[in-house]
Design an enzyme around this catalytic site. Structure first.
Site, PDB file in Angstrom:
ATOM      1  CG  HIS A  29      98.693 -57.920  13.030  1.00 35.77           C
ATOM      2  ND1 HIS A  29      99.612 -58.196  12.050  1.00 35.77           N
ATOM      3  CD2 HIS A  29      97.690 -58.801  12.857  1.00 35.77           C
ATOM      4  CE1 HIS A  29      99.173 -59.218  11.319  1.00 35.77           C
ATOM      5  NE2 HIS A  29      98.012 -59.603  11.798  1.00 35.77           N
ATOM      6  CG  ASP A  83      91.402 -62.075  23.010  1.00 29.12           C
ATOM      7  OD1 ASP A  83      91.753 -62.583  24.090  1.00 29.12           O
ATOM      8  OD2 ASP A  83      90.485 -61.244  22.916  1.00 29.12           O
ATOM      9  CD  GLU A 142      88.915 -62.200  26.399  1.00 25.52           C
ATOM     10  OE1 GLU A 142      88.135 -61.977  25.454  1.00 25.52           O
ATOM     11  OE2 GLU A 142      90.167 -62.196  26.274  1.00 25.52           O
TER      12      GLU A 142
HETATM   13  P1  FAD Z   1     103.538 -53.809  15.140  1.00 23.27           P
HETATM   14  O1  FAD Z   1     102.227 -53.362  14.590  1.00 23.27           O
HETATM   15  O2  FAD Z   1     104.534 -54.267  14.175  1.00 23.27           O
HETATM   16  O3  FAD Z   1     104.157 -52.663  16.075  1.00 23.27           O
HETATM   17  C1  FAD Z   1     103.373 -52.024  17.078  1.00 23.27           C
HETATM   18  C2  FAD Z   1     104.177 -50.943  17.782  1.00 23.27           C
HETATM   19  O4  FAD Z   1     105.221 -51.560  18.520  1.00 23.27           O
HETATM   20  C3  FAD Z   1     104.866 -49.950  16.834  1.00 23.27           C
HETATM   21  O5  FAD Z   1     104.959 -48.711  17.468  1.00 23.27           O
HETATM   22  C4  FAD Z   1     106.236 -50.556  16.653  1.00 23.27           C
HETATM   23  O6  FAD Z   1     107.186 -49.606  16.283  1.00 23.27           O
HETATM   24  C5  FAD Z   1     106.493 -51.134  18.040  1.00 23.27           C
HETATM   25  N1  FAD Z   1     107.338 -52.316  17.977  1.00 23.27           N
HETATM   26  C6  FAD Z   1     107.217 -53.401  17.200  1.00 23.27           C
HETATM   27  N2  FAD Z   1     108.194 -54.281  17.480  1.00 23.27           N
HETATM   28  C7  FAD Z   1     108.933 -53.725  18.454  1.00 23.27           C
HETATM   29  C8  FAD Z   1     110.086 -54.138  19.178  1.00 23.27           C
HETATM   30  N3  FAD Z   1     110.664 -55.300  18.939  1.00 23.27           N
HETATM   31  N4  FAD Z   1     110.582 -53.308  20.107  1.00 23.27           N
HETATM   32  C9  FAD Z   1     110.002 -52.123  20.377  1.00 23.27           C
HETATM   33  N5  FAD Z   1     108.926 -51.665  19.708  1.00 23.27           N
HETATM   34  C10 FAD Z   1     108.397 -52.474  18.771  1.00 23.27           C
HETATM   35  N6  FAD Z   1      96.274 -56.665  21.938  1.00 23.27           N
HETATM   36  C11 FAD Z   1      96.031 -57.106  23.178  1.00 23.27           C
HETATM   37  O7  FAD Z   1      96.601 -56.602  24.133  1.00 23.27           O
HETATM   38  N7  FAD Z   1      95.159 -58.137  23.402  1.00 23.27           N
HETATM   39  C12 FAD Z   1      94.536 -58.789  22.389  1.00 23.27           C
HETATM   40  O8  FAD Z   1      93.781 -59.713  22.632  1.00 23.27           O
HETATM   41  C13 FAD Z   1      94.787 -58.359  21.064  1.00 23.27           C
HETATM   42  N8  FAD Z   1      94.206 -58.970  20.019  1.00 23.27           N
HETATM   43  C14 FAD Z   1      94.488 -58.558  18.754  1.00 23.27           C
HETATM   44  C15 FAD Z   1      93.888 -59.222  17.680  1.00 23.27           C
HETATM   45  C16 FAD Z   1      94.161 -58.840  16.385  1.00 23.27           C
HETATM   46  C17 FAD Z   1      93.507 -59.574  15.245  1.00 23.27           C
HETATM   47  C18 FAD Z   1      95.024 -57.739  16.153  1.00 23.27           C
HETATM   48  C19 FAD Z   1      95.301 -57.283  14.757  1.00 23.27           C
HETATM   49  C20 FAD Z   1      95.601 -57.050  17.204  1.00 23.27           C
HETATM   50  C21 FAD Z   1      95.340 -57.449  18.519  1.00 23.27           C
HETATM   51  N9  FAD Z   1      95.905 -56.802  19.615  1.00 23.27           N
HETATM   52  C22 FAD Z   1      95.660 -57.252  20.875  1.00 23.27           C
HETATM   53  C23 FAD Z   1      96.717 -55.589  19.443  1.00 23.27           C
HETATM   54  C24 FAD Z   1      98.191 -55.943  19.322  1.00 23.27           C
HETATM   55  O9  FAD Z   1      98.686 -56.395  20.556  1.00 23.27           O
HETATM   56  C25 FAD Z   1      99.016 -54.718  18.929  1.00 23.27           C
HETATM   57  O10 FAD Z   1      98.501 -54.133  17.786  1.00 23.27           O
HETATM   58  C26 FAD Z   1     100.475 -55.111  18.712  1.00 23.27           C
HETATM   59  O11 FAD Z   1     101.247 -53.943  18.648  1.00 23.27           O
HETATM   60  C27 FAD Z   1     100.631 -55.874  17.438  1.00 23.27           C
HETATM   61  O12 FAD Z   1     101.890 -56.512  17.399  1.00 23.27           O
HETATM   62  P2  FAD Z   1     102.775 -56.445  16.085  1.00 23.27           P
HETATM   63  O13 FAD Z   1     103.893 -57.382  16.261  1.00 23.27           O
HETATM   64  O14 FAD Z   1     101.954 -56.620  14.874  1.00 23.27           O
HETATM   65  O15 FAD Z   1     103.288 -54.945  16.233  1.00 23.27           O
END
Ligand code: FAD
Length: 518
Positions: free
Chosen positions: A96, A157, A268
């Site tokens: 994400h 969120d 918020e």
């Molecule tokens: P990925 O997109 O898979 O990875 C993100 C980064 O983290 C990359 O650099 C990846 O290499 C690294 N990574 C992934 N897994 C690991 C691991 N196990 N160890 C070390 N590094 C790792 N953020 C907030 O803070 N508050 C919110 O309310 C919020 N709401 C959101 C709502 C939506 C609909 C979306 C799409 C995103 C939101 N986000 C929010 C942002 C979100 O927290 C970040 O984009 C987060 O990185 C997404 O998690 P993911 O598992 O999809 O990570």
């Protein structure tokens, strides 16, 4: 003539060799690594996509690990290949990210979701916690901990994100003013470093690695396990929205609420620009008890500011909680006729964005480009920012929710890697735009990117001391200025835990095997 032609051919061959040397070829040795999971060298396209839908870099292989040891074996192998291999490794949580942060161009993407570590384990007692895999989705943690009447304290969120993905950034939501972000609520981690070592870390053990990884943008290690603090979970939530026309009054009330001890559990706010669907937007499923009042309220095209509050409670506490809410609300200065209330189960409140996701998916509106911009703005400059952005840049329309709420810096640990504004109170302002595919109008990608650029320029020119959250930059200079005085420590940590810069290449902070410069 011949000589000249041969010289040109020789020159072209040299370039070809040079290019070839720079292109990482996946070594067949990867195929022979002793792992329980497997590599996929063909079905790799999924790993080149993310929620942002704007960046796409194909990896050469996707690792589907079964254990932390599979991850360690792979990273160690690449580390031992030395600087010549140019292979990089990206952990992909739920994908994400917005700008390719979880991608690895011609490298190895680790599909964290196939990790099958020890089962999630809840520990009750005076200081309850849960041990989870770094690849666990927060929604699953919620379901599991609720079986014990417990839940994590701090959320995002949206809960369909992995632990590793949010802890690499911060994890901010309406509970952060009281409990700090998610990175303030972690007790212990298991991490695979850029040298392929599996290390346990906490405040007491390998503490530098612990704090490096929290908010570390995936640069120092891959989180394979985490221990997360829990609290007793409530059953129900009073969910409240009130409206303001004046930003100063709105911000004053928000700041008053976050400074109090016994007000709300979640605070918020968001901006409503020229919208008729006043109280709802895609990120929530709020249904006011008084829908007649909601439908009668007209914004008349004005920009409005909506304060969103939640109070947790159990049914037997209903009367006292109602009283507390009335007392707190009586101190606010919102437009008197705009008090909208709802009452929902705790789980429904926390998982509110997912309900909207389902609706958007059914209309084909979820997998569109998301040119999001997330900023952390010092309290002293939020008024200038709001005046310029909501008064000049975004006057007629917005292309998605715009969140705006303050948090207390005292709840953040300054030993982590996250970069914050200087002041004690700062605002998260999130422009969560969706672009209409192939539109060239004001709902199109170009237009939104241009607006984002104008907002960033405003912050720069007026010297507002703003920091990007989920930061994205293209040049080394921009990263240095993002980190400011923290740059030196960040580089030092990188050279300690991932000296070849193998990890998280999609963040584009360091280049593989390039000397780390201060
Ligand atoms: P990925 O997109 O898979 O990875 C993100 C980064 O983290 C990359 O650099 C990846 O290499 C690294 N990574 C992934 N897994 C690991 C691991 N196990 N160890 C070390 N590094 C790792 N953020 C907030 O803070 N508050 C919110 O309310 C919020 N709401 C959101 C709502 C939506 C609909 C979306 C799409 C995103 C939101 N986000 C929010 C942002 C979100 O927290 C970040 O984009 C987060 O990185 C997404 O998690 P993911 O598992 O999809 O990570």
């Amino acid at each position: 003539m011949h000589f000249l032609r041969n010289l040109i051919i020789l020159f072209l061959i040299c370039i070809a060799i040079k290019i070839n040397l720079c292109v990482p070829t996946i070594p067949s040795s990867l195929k022979t690594l002793p792992i329980d999971g497997h590599f996929d060298f063909k079905q790799v396209h999924h790993a080149a996509k993310d929620f942002g839908n704007r960046y796409s870099f194909l990896p050469s292989a996707v690792l589907h690990p079964k254990s932390a040891s599979d991850i360690a074996t792979t990273v160690k192998h690449i580390w031992e290949m030395g600087p010549g291999s140019h292979l990089t490794v990206a952990a992909r949580g739920h994908g994400h990210s917005l700008q390719g942060q979880a991608q690895a161009h011609r490298g190895v993407v680790i599909n964290m979701e196939s990790l099958q570590g020890p089962k999630m384990k809840v520990h009750t007692g005076n200081f309850p916690y849960v041990d989870v895999s770094g690849s666990e989705l927060w929604i699953n943690i919620l379901h599991e901990t609720l079986k014990h009447g417990l839940a994590p304290k701090s959320w995002t969120d949206y809960l369909h994100l992995t632990v590793g993905g949010t802890l690499s950034n911060a994890g901010i939501s309406g509970q952060a003013f009281r409990h700090g972000p998610q990175i303030s609520n972690v007790r212990q981690l298991e991490v695979v470093t850029g040298k392929g070592e599996v290390v346990n870390c906490s405040e007491k053990q390998n503490s530098d690695l612990f704090y490096s990884v929290l908010g570390g943008l995936g640069q120092f290690g891959i989180i394979t396990r985490a221990r997360i603090s829990l609290e007793p979970a409530p059953k129900m939530v009073k969910w409240i929205r009130v409206l303001y026309t004046d930003f100063a009054t709105f911000a004053k009330d928000q700041e008053m609420l976050i400074s109090g001890e016994s007000t709300f559990d979640y605070i918020e706010g968001f901006v409503i620009i020229n919208r008729t669907g006043l109280l709802n937007n895609w990120r929530s499923s709020f249904n006011s008890n008084d829908s007649a009042q909601t439908s009668h309220f007209k914004s008349d095209g004005r920009t409005l500011f909506c304060l969103e509050l939640a109070k947790y409670f159990n049914p037997e506490e209903m009367a006292i909680v109602n009283q507390e809410i009335m007392t707190s609300l009586s101190q606010l200065n919102h437009i008197p006729s705009t008090l909208f209330q709802s009452q929902v189960p705790y789980i429904e409140f926390l998982d509110r964005v997912h309900i909207s996701e389902i609706k958007l998916r059914s209309k084909g509106l979820w997998e569109v480009p998301h040119p999001w911009l997330n900023l952390l703005i010092p309290r002293s400059n939020i008024h200038i920012f709001a005046q310029q952005v909501f008064g000049n840049i975004l006057t007629n329309t917005s292309n998605g929710p715009i969140l705006i709420y303050p948090v207390n810096k005292s709840k953040w640990d300054n030993r982590t890697s996250v970069v914050l504004p200087e002041e004690d109170v700062f605002y998260l302002v999130a422009f969560l735009s969706s672009a209409a595919p192939s539109s060239t109008g004001s709902d199109g990608l170009e237009h939104i990117l241009n607006q984002n650029k104008r907002i960033l320029e405003l912050c720069e020119i007026d010297g507002l001391g703003v920091k990007q959250y989920l930061p994205h930059y293209s040049t080394n200079g921009e990263w240095r200025s993002h980190f400011g005085p923290q740059w030196e420590a960040f580089v030092h940590r990188k050279s300690t835990y991932d000296p070849l810069a193998i990890l998280a290449p999609g963040q584009r902070i360091f280049q593989k095997a390039a000397p780390l410069s201060l």
